[in-house]
Write a protein that holds these residues in place. Structure first.
Motif, mmCIF file in Angstrom:
data_model
loop_
_atom_site.group_PDB
_atom_site.id
_atom_site.type_symbol
_atom_site.label_atom_id
_atom_site.label_comp_id
_atom_site.label_asym_id
_atom_site.label_seq_id
_atom_site.Cartn_x
_atom_site.Cartn_y
_atom_site.Cartn_z
ATOM 1 N N GLY A 132 -2.795 0.915 -13.589
ATOM 2 C CA GLY A 132 -3.081 2.338 -13.447
ATOM 3 C C GLY A 132 -3.408 3.035 -14.741
ATOM 4 O O GLY A 132 -3.057 4.205 -14.921
ATOM 5 N N ILE A 133 -4.096 2.340 -15.666
ATOM 6 C CA ILE A 133 -4.452 2.940 -16.946
ATOM 7 C C ILE A 133 -5.939 3.261 -17.018
ATOM 8 O O ILE A 133 -6.337 4.324 -17.490
ATOM 9 C CB ILE A 133 -4.087 1.988 -18.101
ATOM 10 N N GLY A 134 -6.790 2.351 -16.532
ATOM 11 C CA GLY A 134 -8.244 2.483 -16.693
ATOM 12 C C GLY A 134 -8.810 3.766 -16.125
ATOM 13 O O GLY A 134 -9.546 4.489 -16.799
ATOM 14 N N LEU A 135 -8.478 4.091 -14.871
ATOM 15 C CA LEU A 135 -9.029 5.288 -14.246
ATOM 16 C C LEU A 135 -8.462 6.561 -14.869
ATOM 17 O O LEU A 135 -9.150 7.577 -14.951
ATOM 18 C CB LEU A 135 -8.756 5.276 -12.740
ATOM 19 N N ASN A 136 -7.226 6.492 -15.323
ATOM 20 C CA ASN A 136 -6.649 7.658 -15.994
ATOM 21 C C ASN A 136 -7.368 7.921 -17.311
ATOM 22 O O ASN A 136 -7.650 9.075 -17.659
ATOM 23 C CB ASN A 136 -5.160 7.430 -16.241
ATOM 24 N N LEU A 137 -7.676 6.851 -18.068
ATOM 25 C CA LEU A 137 -8.429 6.994 -19.305
ATOM 26 C C LEU A 137 -9.824 7.539 -19.023
ATOM 27 O O LEU A 137 -10.313 8.421 -19.742
ATOM 28 C CB LEU A 137 -8.520 5.640 -20.019
ATOM 29 N N THR A 138 -10.457 7.032 -17.960
ATOM 30 C CA THR A 138 -11.788 7.519 -17.572
ATOM 31 C C THR A 138 -11.768 9.010 -17.296
ATOM 32 O O THR A 138 -12.638 9.756 -17.745
ATOM 33 C CB THR A 138 -12.285 6.760 -16.332
ATOM 34 N N LYS A 139 -10.775 9.463 -16.553
ATOM 35 C CA LYS A 139 -10.652 10.891 -16.229
ATOM 36 C C LYS A 139 -10.479 11.721 -17.505
ATOM 37 O O LYS A 139 -11.107 12.781 -17.661
ATOM 38 C CB LYS A 139 -9.462 11.112 -15.298
ATOM 39 N N SER A 140 -9.642 11.247 -18.435
ATOM 40 C CA SER A 140 -9.422 11.977 -19.684
ATOM 41 C C SER A 140 -10.709 12.077 -20.493
ATOM 42 O O SER A 140 -11.003 13.126 -21.092
ATOM 43 C CB SER A 140 -8.335 11.290 -20.517
ATOM 44 N N ILE A 141 -11.494 10.993 -20.518
ATOM 45 C CA ILE A 141 -12.748 10.985 -21.280
ATOM 46 C C ILE A 141 -13.752 11.957 -20.674
ATOM 47 O O ILE A 141 -14.367 12.768 -21.374
ATOM 48 C CB ILE A 141 -13.340 9.564 -21.326
ATOM 49 N N VAL A 142 -13.914 11.889 -19.359
ATOM 50 C CA VAL A 142 -14.908 12.741 -18.690
ATOM 51 C C VAL A 142 -14.518 14.216 -18.808
ATOM 52 O O VAL A 142 -15.325 15.062 -19.192
ATOM 53 C CB VAL A 142 -15.052 12.334 -17.206
ATOM 54 N N GLU A 143 -13.295 14.541 -18.478
ATOM 55 C CA GLU A 143 -12.871 15.940 -18.523
ATOM 56 C C GLU A 143 -12.786 16.462 -19.949
ATOM 57 O O GLU A 143 -12.980 17.657 -20.187
ATOM 58 C CB GLU A 143 -11.529 16.101 -17.811
ATOM 59 N N GLY A 144 -12.505 15.561 -20.903
ATOM 60 C CA GLY A 144 -12.481 15.978 -22.304
ATOM 61 C C GLY A 144 -13.849 16.395 -22.807
ATOM 62 O O GLY A 144 -13.959 17.104 -23.803
ATOM 63 N N GLN A 145 -14.906 16.003 -22.114
ATOM 64 C CA GLN A 145 -16.270 16.393 -22.474
ATOM 65 C C GLN A 145 -16.812 17.506 -21.569
ATOM 66 O O GLN A 145 -18.006 17.806 -21.601
ATOM 67 C CB GLN A 145 -17.211 15.180 -22.397
ATOM 68 N N GLY A 146 -15.918 18.090 -20.779
ATOM 69 C CA GLY A 146 -16.352 19.172 -19.898
ATOM 70 C C GLY A 146 -16.937 18.697 -18.594
ATOM 71 O O GLY A 146 -17.495 19.496 -17.840
ATOM 72 N N GLY A 147 -16.831 17.394 -18.305
ATOM 73 C CA GLY A 147 -17.353 16.865 -17.054
ATOM 74 C C GLY A 147 -16.324 16.873 -15.942
ATOM 75 O O GLY A 147 -15.180 17.296 -16.118
ATOM 76 N N VAL A 148 -16.744 16.390 -14.784
ATOM 77 C CA VAL A 148 -15.873 16.328 -13.605
ATOM 78 C C VAL A 148 -15.989 14.937 -13.005
ATOM 79 O O VAL A 148 -17.084 14.366 -12.930
ATOM 80 C CB VAL A 148 -16.276 17.383 -12.547
ATOM 81 N N ILE A 149 -14.860 14.371 -12.565
ATOM 82 C CA ILE A 149 -14.872 13.066 -11.906
ATOM 83 C C ILE A 149 -14.100 13.157 -10.607
ATOM 84 O O ILE A 149 -13.092 13.868 -10.525
ATOM 85 C CB ILE A 149 -14.286 11.965 -12.818
ATOM 86 N N ALA A 150 -14.583 12.460 -9.584
ATOM 87 C CA ALA A 150 -13.924 12.480 -8.279
ATOM 88 C C ALA A 150 -14.116 11.135 -7.608
ATOM 89 O O ALA A 150 -15.021 10.362 -7.957
ATOM 90 C CB ALA A 150 -14.485 13.602 -7.416
ATOM 91 N N ALA A 151 -13.255 10.837 -6.652
ATOM 92 C CA ALA A 151 -13.355 9.607 -5.863
ATOM 93 C C ALA A 151 -13.387 9.981 -4.395
ATOM 94 O O ALA A 151 -12.710 10.937 -3.978
ATOM 95 C CB ALA A 151 -12.176 8.687 -6.156
ATOM 96 N N GLN A 152 -14.148 9.249 -3.622
ATOM 97 C CA GLN A 152 -14.200 9.513 -2.181
ATOM 98 C C GLN A 152 -14.510 8.235 -1.422
ATOM 99 O O GLN A 152 -15.174 7.326 -1.917
ATOM 100 C CB GLN A 152 -15.249 10.583 -1.859
ATOM 101 N N ASN A 153 -13.997 8.180 -0.207
ATOM 102 C CA ASN A 153 -14.296 7.063 0.683
ATOM 103 C C ASN A 153 -15.627 7.306 1.377
ATOM 104 O O ASN A 153 -15.962 8.444 1.735
ATOM 105 C CB ASN A 153 -13.203 6.922 1.736
#
Length: 426
Positions: free
Chosen positions: A373-394
């Motif tokens: 449970g580290i990779g996706l958390n790091l991804t979220k921090s990177i994206v949001e740290g640049q002003g972006g948005v990340i989401a997951a959906q089925n």
């Protein structure tokens, strides 16, 4: 005039007291002059009465002397007569009956006026000092409360003058101290949680390493193949620990605001190619392929190295859940305000009850394999740290991860930094 309202009040009161004093003196002077005039009149009347009682025939001449203008001859004659009785200009006012009465009355009145004004002045001064003392006391009490951590205290700012300005500055200082205090507590909590997370995640690989080393030390006759197997397992645990520590430190640096992301225009094509290359071995092992749909020549406003790592983590995650020999689809879209990268893998969907938690640190879903449970958390921090948005959906046949960036700097704020590290450094 000085800004202090209290000082202005004292000055105004002093001016009023001065005016009252001048008016009082004028009234006392007028009053005593009137009294002295009456006393002189009485004295003249007494002289006229005394003379006429002896010489009634002199009435006309005596009355003229009192009521009409006196000639120089009459004055000189009077002086000659009175000089024989030592009554002349050298006679002090204390020997003049009219002056004695008037001066005594005037002294008493001036003493009363001066004492009254002095008492009023002292009263005004003491009242002003008391008011000032109360305000300073409130400031002192408020300071004590702030020192003890009570930041709810507020001083009145609706007046004018130095005290109100001081109260405003105190409230401003209190707010700054409160923010710094909260920031410090937040940093302490963050550091505590990070250390706790790292120690918790390192327990398992460390325990495995200790066990493998003890087995190899205790069994001196262990055959080479078994020893090699333990060494291979130790290597895996070392690599796991290294990966955990590096990524946890990356997350900690991003969340602590110690990373300054670049704002470069980056080709999506270069990002995807670099990310795919990073997981190429895993893709070949699973006979999987990354298919890119859309215009890869569009540009993103982002930091290349960090964004590449974010996309790599999602593709790596997709390789673990997508079936063998399947495609991982990367779709690129752009509209006037945003650009979107969607990464889709076929395979099992995320439990709807868990989909909101997939980006949480150390969260492991019920269908997770060997993830921590580290990779996706790091991804979220990177994206949001640049002003972006990340989401997951089925979706109907799998799961999609959507990354969205603005096409310009509008609405993007750089995170505050306590220290600036080279952007994109790992």
């Amino acid at each position: 005039m000085p800004k202090s309202k209290d000082f202005r009040r004292i000055v105004i009161i002093s001016i009023i007291l001065f005016i009252i004093c001048v008016l009082g003196l004028f009234i006392i002077l007028e009053y005593n002059l009137a009294n002295m005039s009456r006393d002189v009149t009485k004295q003249n009347v007494a002289i006229v009465g005394a003379v006429l009682s002896k010489h009634p025939e002199l009435e006309e001449e005596v009355v003229k002397t009192v009521t009409k203008e006196i000639s120089d001859e009459e004055i000189n004659l009077g002086k000659e007569v009175l000089d024989r009785y030592n009554y002349n200009d050298l006679v002090g006012h204390r020997n003049q009956i009219a002056m004695i009465l008037t001066s005594t009355s005037m002294r008493n009145q001036l003493l009363i006026l001066t004492s009254s004004l002095f008492a009023i002045g002292i009263g005004v001064y003491l009242y002003g000092m008391r008011q000032l003392s109360n305000k300073i006391e409130r400031l002192y009490v408020a300071s004590e409360r702030v020192i003890n951590g009570d930041f709810r205290v507020r001083l009145t700012e609706d007046g004018e003058g130095s005290i109100s300005i001081l109260n405003h500055q105190f409230n401003k200082m209190s707010n700054i101290i409160k923010k710094n205090y909260e920031s410090l507590n937040s940093e302490k909590s963050f550091l505590k949680d990070t250390i706790s997370d790292i120690s918790h995640q390192l327990k398992t690989p460390l325990a495995s390493l200790v066990m493998f080393n003890e087995l190899m030390l205790d069994d001196e006759d262990m055959d080479p193949e078994t020893r090699r197997a333990f060494l291979e397992k130790s290597k895996i645990q070392y690599e796991r620990m290294e990966w955990l520590i590096i990524n946890l430190l990356k997350i900690a640096r991003i969340e602590a605001g110690a990373i300054e992301f670049k704002r470069d225009r980056v080709l999506v094509k270069d990002l995807i190619e670099s990310s795919v290359k990073a997981v190429e071995a895993k893709l070949m092992q699973n006979s999987q392929r990354v298919a890119v749909i859309g215009d890869t020549d569009i540009e993103l406003l982002c930091d290349f190295k960090w964004t590449e790592e974010a996309i790599t983590n999602i593709i790596k995650n997709a390789t673990e859940y997508a079936p063998l020999e399947s495609d991982i689809v990367v779709r690129i879209q752009k509209n006037p305000t945003t650009s979107t990268i969607t990464i889709k893998n076929t395979g099992p969907q995320i439990d709807p009850n868990e989909i909101n938690y997939v980006f949480r640190r150390f969260y492991k879903s019920s269908s997770s394999m060997d993830s921590v449970g580290i990779g996706l958390n790091l991804t979220k921090s990177i994206v949001e740290g640049q002003g972006g948005v990340i989401a997951a959906q089925n979706v109907s046949d799998g799961v999609e991860f959507i990354i969205t960036f603005m096409n310009s700097n509008y609405g993007i704020e750089k995170p505050s930094k306590r220290s600036k590290l080279k952007a994109g450094s790992n």
